[in-house]
Design an enzyme around this catalytic site. Structure first.
Site, PDB file in Angstrom:
ATOM      1  N   SER A  17       0.854  -1.177   0.000  1.00  0.00           N
ATOM      2  CA  SER A  17       0.000   0.000   0.000  1.00  0.00           C
ATOM      3  C   SER A  17       0.891   1.229   0.000  1.00  0.00           C
ATOM      4  O   SER A  17       1.746   1.366  -0.873  1.00  0.00           O
ATOM      5  CB  SER A  17      -0.958  -0.033   1.193  1.00  0.00           C
ATOM      6  OG  SER A  17      -1.858   1.056   1.136  1.00  0.00           O
ATOM      7  N   HIS A  44      -2.493  -0.999  -3.320  1.00  0.00           N
ATOM      8  CA  HIS A  44      -3.704  -0.201  -3.181  1.00  0.00           C
ATOM      9  C   HIS A  44      -3.616   1.026  -4.083  1.00  0.00           C
ATOM     10  O   HIS A  44      -2.619   1.758  -4.061  1.00  0.00           O
ATOM     11  CB  HIS A  44      -3.887   0.249  -1.728  1.00  0.00           C
ATOM     12  CG  HIS A  44      -4.101  -0.885  -0.786  1.00  0.00           C
ATOM     13  ND1 HIS A  44      -3.940  -0.761   0.573  1.00  0.00           N
ATOM     14  CD2 HIS A  44      -4.469  -2.173  -0.997  1.00  0.00           C
ATOM     15  CE1 HIS A  44      -4.196  -1.924   1.155  1.00  0.00           C
ATOM     16  NE2 HIS A  44      -4.513  -2.792   0.225  1.00  0.00           N
ATOM     17  N   ASP A 137      -4.691  -4.902   5.730  1.00  0.00           N
ATOM     18  CA  ASP A 137      -4.986  -5.746   4.573  1.00  0.00           C
ATOM     19  C   ASP A 137      -3.853  -6.753   4.381  1.00  0.00           C
ATOM     20  O   ASP A 137      -2.682  -6.427   4.552  1.00  0.00           O
ATOM     21  CB  ASP A 137      -5.144  -4.884   3.324  1.00  0.00           C
ATOM     22  CG  ASP A 137      -5.710  -5.647   2.135  1.00  0.00           C
ATOM     23  OD1 ASP A 137      -6.423  -6.638   2.346  1.00  0.00           O
ATOM     24  OD2 ASP A 137      -5.433  -5.227   0.998  1.00  0.00           O
TER      25      ASP A 137
END
Length: 208
Positions: A17, A44, A137
């Protein structure tokens, strides 16, 4: 089996991310074009903006880098990047399945969804690598990878721009190796070469 059958080679999933571009570059740049593994890349991304992640990474590694497309087969030496506004799943036939993201999170693209389907599709051939990022995540996804016999690496805190995702992965107790960013590519290469020999029909170690 065809030459491209993923049952003959490992599959590496790189998930990241915030700070992910530098981390992904650090991992992919040293990998050779003949890497005996398929690579999936999920960072992401804003679903409402055009991403240049694929073209940037393609300039920084010897691997062939392409946007993942629905129905793609996994191939050794090829890194498929999850496009914005899509989640990537692996089907029982080990092909790419892209699904539209919803209006609300989970994180997009979802590392958890990718890793969970990677786990059940590839079992011990799966290697999940959790890189820098905010949030948690990938935590559920690596539980699936470990449960199905796969391997998990995570980036260490010192070299992570954001330690949320790697830290959450490490907190599960299921990460096999916690590594500084400069060491991850070498660890991947060593792992996939050993796994390729083990899972190749000629290696005699392919799990039925």
């Amino acid at each position: 089996m065809t030459t491209g059958d993923p049952a003959r080679f490992p599959v590496v999933a790189l998930v990241a991310s915030a700070g992910g571009l530098d981390a992904l570059t650090g991992v992919l740049a040293p990998l050779p074009a003949d890497l005996p593994a398929a690579v999936l890349v999920a960072q992401h991304l804003d679903p409402f903006r055009t991403s240049h992640l694929t073209s940037i990474l393609a300039e920084r590694t010897a691997l062939r880098v392409a946007d993942a497309a629905d129905g793609d087969e996994l191939e050794p030496g090829v890194a498929l990047v999850v496009p914005p506004a899509r989640h990537l799943l692996l089907t029982p036939e080990s092909r790419v399945a892209l699904v539209d993201v919803g209006a609300l999170p989970p994180a997009r693209p979802s590392a958890d969804l990718l890793l969970a389907t990677l786990a059940v599709t590839c079992g011990p051939r799966a290697l999940a690598v959790v890189l820098t990022g905010k949030g948690t995540d990938a935590q559920a996804g690596i539980r699936a990878v470990a449960r199905c016999g796969g391997t998990v690496f995570a980036q260490d805190e010192v070299t992570s721009a954001h330690f949320g995702m790697p830290g959450a992965a490490i907190d599960t107790g299921l990460v096999g190796s916690v590594l500084p960013l400069p060491d991850i590519a070498g660890a991947i290469l060593g792992h996939v070469r050993a796994a390729h020999r083990a899972f190749s029909p000629l290696g005699g170690g392919y799990p039925e």
